[in-house]
Structure formats: C-alpha cells, structure tokens
Design an enzyme around this catalytic site. Structure first.
Site, PDB file in Angstrom:
ATOM      1  N   PRO A   1       0.818  -1.216   0.000  1.00  0.00           N
ATOM      2  CA  PRO A   1       0.000   0.000   0.000  1.00  0.00           C
ATOM      3  C   PRO A   1       0.853   1.269   0.000  1.00  0.00           C
ATOM      4  O   PRO A   1       0.349   2.346  -0.307  1.00  0.00           O
ATOM      5  CB  PRO A   1      -0.815  -0.108   1.299  1.00  0.00           C
ATOM      6  CG  PRO A   1      -0.795  -1.559   1.658  1.00  0.00           C
ATOM      7  CD  PRO A   1       0.550  -2.058   1.179  1.00  0.00           C
TER       8      PRO A   1
ATOM      9  N   GLU B   1       2.833  -8.709   8.732  1.00  0.00           N
ATOM     10  CA  GLU B   1       2.717  -7.252   8.936  1.00  0.00           C
ATOM     11  C   GLU B   1       3.560  -6.462   7.952  1.00  0.00           C
ATOM     12  O   GLU B   1       3.334  -5.263   7.743  1.00  0.00           O
ATOM     13  CB  GLU B   1       3.110  -6.880  10.376  1.00  0.00           C
ATOM     14  CG  GLU B   1       2.210  -7.469  11.436  1.00  0.00           C
ATOM     15  CD  GLU B   1       0.729  -7.174  11.208  1.00  0.00           C
ATOM     16  OE1 GLU B   1       0.375  -5.990  11.039  1.00  0.00           O
ATOM     17  OE2 GLU B   1      -0.063  -8.133  11.190  1.00  0.00           O
TER      18      GLU B   1
ATOM     19  N   ARG C   1      -1.507  -8.583 -21.077  1.00  0.00           N
ATOM     20  CA  ARG C   1      -2.545  -8.465 -22.117  1.00  0.00           C
ATOM     21  C   ARG C   1      -2.250  -7.354 -23.103  1.00  0.00           C
ATOM     22  O   ARG C   1      -2.879  -7.282 -24.169  1.00  0.00           O
ATOM     23  CB  ARG C   1      -3.937  -8.302 -21.489  1.00  0.00           C
ATOM     24  CG  ARG C   1      -4.116  -7.051 -20.686  1.00  0.00           C
ATOM     25  CD  ARG C   1      -5.427  -7.067 -19.926  1.00  0.00           C
ATOM     26  NE  ARG C   1      -6.587  -6.985 -20.803  1.00  0.00           N
ATOM     27  CZ  ARG C   1      -6.960  -5.886 -21.467  1.00  0.00           C
ATOM     28  NH1 ARG C   1      -6.265  -4.783 -21.366  1.00  0.00           N
ATOM     29  NH2 ARG C   1      -8.033  -5.889 -22.225  1.00  0.00           N
TER      30      ARG C   1
ATOM     31  N   ASP D   1      -3.237   3.904 -27.358  1.00  0.00           N
ATOM     32  CA  ASP D   1      -3.009   5.350 -27.250  1.00  0.00           C
ATOM     33  C   ASP D   1      -3.529   5.900 -25.929  1.00  0.00           C
ATOM     34  O   ASP D   1      -4.519   5.427 -25.392  1.00  0.00           O
ATOM     35  CB  ASP D   1      -3.585   6.111 -28.452  1.00  0.00           C
ATOM     36  CG  ASP D   1      -5.082   5.970 -28.576  1.00  0.00           C
ATOM     37  OD1 ASP D   1      -5.797   6.939 -28.256  1.00  0.00           O
ATOM     38  OD2 ASP D   1      -5.518   4.872 -28.966  1.00  0.00           O
TER      39      ASP D   1
HETATM   40  C1  4GN Z   1      -0.303  -4.704  -1.725  1.00  0.00           C
HETATM   41  C2  4GN Z   1       0.021  -5.618  -0.736  1.00  0.00           C
HETATM   42  C3  4GN Z   1      -2.190  -4.072  -0.441  1.00  0.00           C
HETATM   43  C4  4GN Z   1      -1.415  -3.920  -1.567  1.00  0.00           C
HETATM   44  C5  4GN Z   1      -0.792  -5.710   0.373  1.00  0.00           C
HETATM   45  C6  4GN Z   1      -1.791  -2.905  -2.579  1.00  0.00           C
HETATM   46  C7  4GN Z   1       0.651  -7.280   1.564  1.00  0.00           C
HETATM   47  N1  4GN Z   1      -1.896  -4.945   0.488  1.00  0.00           N
HETATM   48  N2  4GN Z   1      -2.675  -1.966  -2.227  1.00  0.00           N
HETATM   49  N3  4GN Z   1      -0.541  -6.551   1.411  1.00  0.00           N
HETATM   50  O1  4GN Z   1      -1.262  -2.948  -3.690  1.00  0.00           O
HETATM   51  C8  4GN Z   1       2.385  -6.362   4.403  1.00  0.00           C
HETATM   52  C9  4GN Z   1       3.382  -7.153   3.658  1.00  0.00           C
HETATM   53  C10 4GN Z   1       1.363  -5.877   3.455  1.00  0.00           C
HETATM   54  C11 4GN Z   1       2.995  -7.173   2.231  1.00  0.00           C
HETATM   55  C12 4GN Z   1       1.736  -6.416   2.100  1.00  0.00           C
END
Ligand code: 4GN
Length: 251
Positions: A88, A116, A154, A169
């Site tokens: 995130p 975590e 894709r 485009d």
């Molecule tokens: C990516 C990974 C959300 C996203 C995730 C995202 C795994 N959550 N929004 N969770 O792209 C702690 C370790 C959180 C990896 C991560």
C-alpha cells in the site's frame, strides 16, 4: 517477456496459467516462473518470519531468505530484472504504467510479502520500485502482483489477438468504456439502444464515443481533465449531459 514471482504461496499464481495469460505462456509470449521464499532458508524449521523490533502485533518477513530468493530470480533472468514489491506504500499502478512495462519488456520480478510487512532494509537494498494496486490492504502481495501481471501481459502484441494495438493510445487510457449489449435484443422488457441495431457504423461510433465521454464525466472527472476534447467531442458530451439531466460541464 520474462516475469518471476517471489512468494510464500507460489501455488496462488496458478490462477495466471489459465485464460488469456495462460495462452500467452503456451505461445511463448511470456515466461512466468515462481520462487518459494521458504526454499531459501537455512534452519531446520524453514523460518521466514520473526517478531517486530519495537514490539507490536504480528510478524515481519526476515530479510535474508528474501535476499537469497531474489538473488536466485536474478540469476535465472535473461538480463537484470526490475525488482518490484507490492504494498500500500507503493506508487499507484495504472494503465500508463502497465503500457510502459509492456513496451520496454524489461524482465520483472514481483516480490510478494505477507504478515505485517517486510524488513525495511531488504526493501532499501533489493527493491527497485514499490507499486500499489489501490488504497486498500490485502493479506499478501500475490493478488496485487497477479493484477499487475495480467494488466501488463494483455498489452503485449499478439496476446489478445484483437484491439491490443487500438488500446495503446493514451487518449483511450483516460476514458471509461462504453456500455455493451448482446442478444437477446429485448431482455426482461429492457431493450437495446436502437442506434446499435440500425447498422449505421458512423452513428454507432459517435454514440459509443458520447457514452465514453459522458460516463467518464459522471464517474471519473479527474480522468477527463487528462484528455484534450475536440469541439465535436465537446458537443457529444454536452448532448450526453442534457440527455442525463446534468448541467453543462465547466460552468
Ligand atoms: C499490496 C500488498 C495491499 C497492496 C498488500 C496494494 C501485503 N496490500 N494496495 N498486502 O497494492 C504487508 C506485507 C502488506 C505485504 C503487504
């Protein structure tokens, strides 16, 4: 194009070996390989996680097994790959980013964390780019990596077999799609827009363009600000908005 994944649940990626992406693998448009982080541990318990320094809930993915797994992907890649981590905290992924990655065809490694989080020192030393698929949290990086891989693959010429090039485009990237209809012409009392049944291809194209502009204005104003609209398209949008009882745009 060569793609590798690094994860504690490599079995999840079997989802990509079906449908459009599965066919791209069969036709050698892409090579997709998966690495199990646990294979790169040294202890008898195959430990990949430990308690967070400073306390707090949950566990943290240790740096060393990830370092060894990423090193193995780099040794297998045809040239030095871009090493991507899903989280995130990453830059928000979009169609422009997908297009750029599909175009350069640089080998990609997707590192997928769980628990975590990942030890920050591994991210600093081994991750080239952090990407996010949107502002929400999921349990692991695998679904985020699969989403990115699907969006990228894709766009590789020959993978979709149709329209892959028409979709290339940037103007099209920033407009939502028009509505689609198929048989029956009337379904549970709901008819198909008459223009689609009359066979006038110019009128159909104009109607679809009007729908794209109108839906983007209603649902994604920020995307519409990215495209330059010519006078004809401005007229289509104004028509759409009056047909939908919305005031003039830009007033
Ligand atoms: C990516 C990974 C959300 C996203 C995730 C995202 C795994 N959550 N929004 N969770 O792209 C702690 C370790 C959180 C990896 C991560």
């Amino acid at each position: 194009m060569w793609i590798g994944t690094v994860s504690l649940l490599p079995e999840m990626f079997q989802a990509l070996h079906h449908g459009v992406i599965g066919r791209a693998i069969e036709h050698n448009k892409i090579q997709l390989n998966h690495w199990q982080i646990r294979d790169y541990t040294e202890d008898t318990h195959k430990t990949v996680d430990d308690k967070p320094f400073g306390g707090g809930p949950g566990m943290v993915l240790m740096a060393e097994p990830l370092y060894q797994a990423i090193s193995a992907t780099k040794a297998a890649a045809p040239i030095t790959p871009r090493v991507i981590c899903l989280s995130p905290q990453g830059k928000i992924f979009n169609q422009s980013a997908a297009k750029q990655m599909a175009k350069t065809k640089t080998p990609l490694v997707f590192v997928c964390g769980r628990y975590e989080g990942i030890d920050e020192r591994l991210i600093e030393d081994c991750i080239d780019e952090e990407w996010s698929i949107g502002d929400y949290v999921i349990s692991g990086g695998e679904f985020a990596a699969m989403t990115m891989i699907d969006a990228i693959v894709r766009l590789i010429p020959g993978v979709l077999g149709h329209e892959a090039s028409a979709e290339q485009d940037s103007y099209m990237d920033n407009l939502l799609d028009y509505p689609h209809y198929t048989r029956p012409a009337v379904w549970r009392g709901k008819s198909t827009p008459a223009v689609l049944m009359d066979g006038n291809h110019q009128e159909i194209a104009n109607w679809r363009q009007k729908q794209r502009l109108g839906r983007t204005w209603l649902r994604r104003q920020h995307l519409l600000n990215r495209v330059s609209i010519n006078p004809f398209e401005q007229k289509l949008l104004t028509q759409f908005l009056s047909e939908h009882n919305v005031g003039e745009p830009n007033e």
